[in-house]
Write a protein that holds these residues in place. Structure first.
Motif: not given
Length: 636
Positions: A148-167
């Protein structure tokens, strides 16, 4: 008794099933998702609930089956927190290959430490993370957390896939947000992946990604942020660690940042102002004054990580930096801005994404995207950029970390996206002039002067302060084509005004010329031989990128050994195509003295996947010609 025994059996199997999650069995993973994978994400669900400008809750459930040791990095069981962000819950459960529970890990069992480690003077930013050492593979981790955070300036980016050799079996994003906060989003690189938008209205957004097979890394690939899917999100009305903000674009953001974050941070004492004015003296040229200020800042201060203030965003007061003599990128850039202001040189606080791989601030989508701060000085129609964390960089030098990318400058009238300095292909030079001689037994003795500029300067000038043992290691790796190499003498010249670094070396080696049956054979290109290779990739999928071009020229005098005559010299060679140019020439002065000339020019660029094989063959031809040999015959 029979009834009691049956009850015991029932209770036994009930307890066994309760400790076993058959859906987590690795046997259920489709073969297509195991191929090329070190880990498989069975489920990655992120629920983001923004209830107001000052409150955001992020819930995560991540189920990862780790297939081998390399897949451990894909567990991603960690959360950052500080005095404005709380980890309200965090836990993990580990299952074996068949879905049987191995271990429960509670919050108290997670590691908890400062995010910046030993380089921080003081910090309120911390990370809590799981460190699990498996006894066997495969295994599955179910990780759950809530912050829980009061900082709404940083909404996490969504990375459905964020690396190689990962399914990815399934990845889900759910976002809810009040309509009056001005929620915005930007989809990038979605088209080649199985991603469905299930909800998209004024207050809710949902995506589902399914069955994304593992991607193999391909040499020279662009950054994964340019080829893998990701979703950027932002608010028009946000809060940054206790300070409300309102910005729909970069201009409005820059104005808010200047008014609310940078205001009253550049005040200096009368003594500090007087000192810098005395140093500048009667100089009137803004850039010459800036050079004096930059040199003073470099000599007076040092870089440390400091994570305090507004989310690590508000810089230390310039007076504190002047008094203490240290600061992070924000503090040192702001301190330099204060010093320049004291001598009437305008400059702009500048946010960007600093890394070896070039990464732009997305100019068409406002959200807080940077990880680094530098300083920008207007100079006519152009700009000079200062890296204020370095005590050794030349004035205005940027190559290899902040060069050639879009950044946001905080000007008095608002933020503006501009591009940092681009080190053009032929400005990244290495000019080598030298000689070598061979003795009758094939021993090598030579002198070489190597002058580097542009991005190549940045790769070399640290050698000046490198310990001798590491210098020797560097040159033995650089000249790995010369066996039995000895570094007899080194001398360096670092001209920061011209941004030119020169290496003067004397080297020797035994048996460089191979003698057999009355002949001596040796590779003519001793000093700058391309000994690598570009990997063959069949059916390449991604485009390929040469991020920085370069231009090398060599002119080497060669003295042949007494008692031998030339039997064979390599032919002069020239190669030109879209990737660059290559040329070699051998000039015969007399029977004992040759001059070898070589030039190689590689162009930066983003190229199609179908062009990769052409590039590979281009570099293969260069490698083959760089290995061209001279054959000498012993005079009877």
């Amino acid at each position: 008794m029979k009834f009691k025994y049956s009850c015991l059996i029932f209770l036994f199997f009930t307890s066994l099933l309760s400790a076993q999650k058959t859906e987590y069995s690795s046997l259920l993973i489709p073969d297509s998702l195991k191929q090329n994978a070190n880990a498989v994400v069975r489920l990655d669900q992120i629920d983001i609930v923004i209830s107001s400008q000052r409150k955001m809750i992020v819930k995560k459930e991540r189920v990862v089956t780790v297939l081998n040791e390399k897949g451990l990095e894909s567990i991603d069981a960690y959360e950052n927190y500080d005095n404005k962000t709380t980890v309200t819950s965090i836990q993990a459960t580990v299952y074996d290959a068949f879905g049987k529970e191995i271990k429960k890990i509670k919050k108290k069992d997670f590691n908890d430490q400062s995010v910046t480690g030993g380089g921080t003077i003081f910090s309120d930013s911390r990370v809590v993370f799981l460190e699990y050492v498996p006894t066997q593979y495969p295994f599955t981790v179910v990780y759950e957390s809530e912050i829980q955070t009061s900082s709404t300036a940083f909404i996490p980016q969504w990375f459905p896939l964020n690396d190689y050799f990962l399914s990815i079996e399934k990845s889900v994003l759910n976002v809810s947000c009040p309509e009056n906060l001005g929620f915005r989003k930007k989809e990038l690189n979605f088209s080649n992946f199985k991603i469905t938008k299930t909800v998209d209205n004024s207050s809710q957004l949902s995506y589902v990604a399914t069955n994304i097979v593992a991607q193999k890394y391909e040499d020279y690939s662009p950054s994964i942020t340019e080829i893998f899917p990701r979703l950027m999100m932002g608010l028009d009305y946000f809060n940054l660690e206790g300070v409300d903000g309102n910005a729909k674009n970069w201009k409005e953001y820059g104005q808010w940042f200047s008014d609310k974050i940078l205001a009253e941070t550049i005040e200096l004492s009368a003594e500090a102002k007087a000192k810098i004015k005395t140093l500048v003296g009667v100089e009137t040229d803004p850039i010459k004054k800036a050079k004096i200020v930059y040199k003073y800042m470099q000599e007076k201060s040092r870089y440390v990580g400091i994570q305090v203030g507004i989310g690590g965003f508000k810089p230390m007061l310039a007076n504190d930096v002047d008094r203490l003599g240290y600061g992070d990128c924000k503090a040192l850039s702001n301190y330099t801005r204060a010093l320049l202001n004291a001598v009437d040189v305008p400059s702009y606080y500048t946010e960007l994404y600093g890394s070896k791989d070039k990464r732009d601030i997305k100019s068409d989508f406002f959200s807080i995207q940077g990880n680094h701060v530098i300083l920008t000085i207007p100079h006519g129609d152009n700009y000079v950029f200062l890296e204020c964390t370095s005590q050794v960089d030349p004035f205005g030098y940027q190559a290899n970390f902040t060069d050639d990318r879009d950044v946001v400058v905080m000007k008095p009238d608002g933020g503006e996206i501009i591009r940092t300095k681009n080190y053009e292909n032929k400005s990244n030079t290495q000019i080598s002039k030298g000689n070598y001689s061979l003795s009758e037994n094939g021993s090598f003795s030579g002198k070489i002067a190597i002058a580097s500029e542009g991005s190549q300067y940045g790769l070399k000038f640290h050698l000046e302060t490198t310990p001798p043992i590491d210098q020797e290691k560097h040159y033995k790796e650089y000249w790995d084509n010369i066996s039995n190499l000895k570094i007899n003498k080194t001398k360096f010249s670092n001209d920061k005004e011209k941004v030119n670094f020169t290496e003067n070396l004397e080297i020797s080696a035994n048996n460089y010329g191979k003698i057999s049956n009355g002949k001596m054979i040796f590779v003519v290109n001793a000093y700058n031989q391309y000994t690598g290779s570009v990997k063959r990739i069949r059916n390449r999928k991604t485009p390929f990128e040469i991020q920085r071009g370069y231009y090398d020229t060599d002119e080497i005098s060669i003295q042949l050994p007494a008692g031998f005559m030339i039997e064979s010299l390599p032919q002069n060679f020239e190669l030109n195509n879209k990737f660059g140019e290559y040329k070699t020439e051998i000039i015969k002065n007399d029977n004992s003295n040759l001059i070898y000339k070589r030039s190689i020019f590689i162009k930066k660029g983003l190229y199609k996947n179908t062009e990769y094989e052409e590039y590979r063959l281009f570099m293969e031809q260069i490698s083959r010609n760089d290995n061209a040999k001279i054959i000498l015959t012993k005079i009877q």
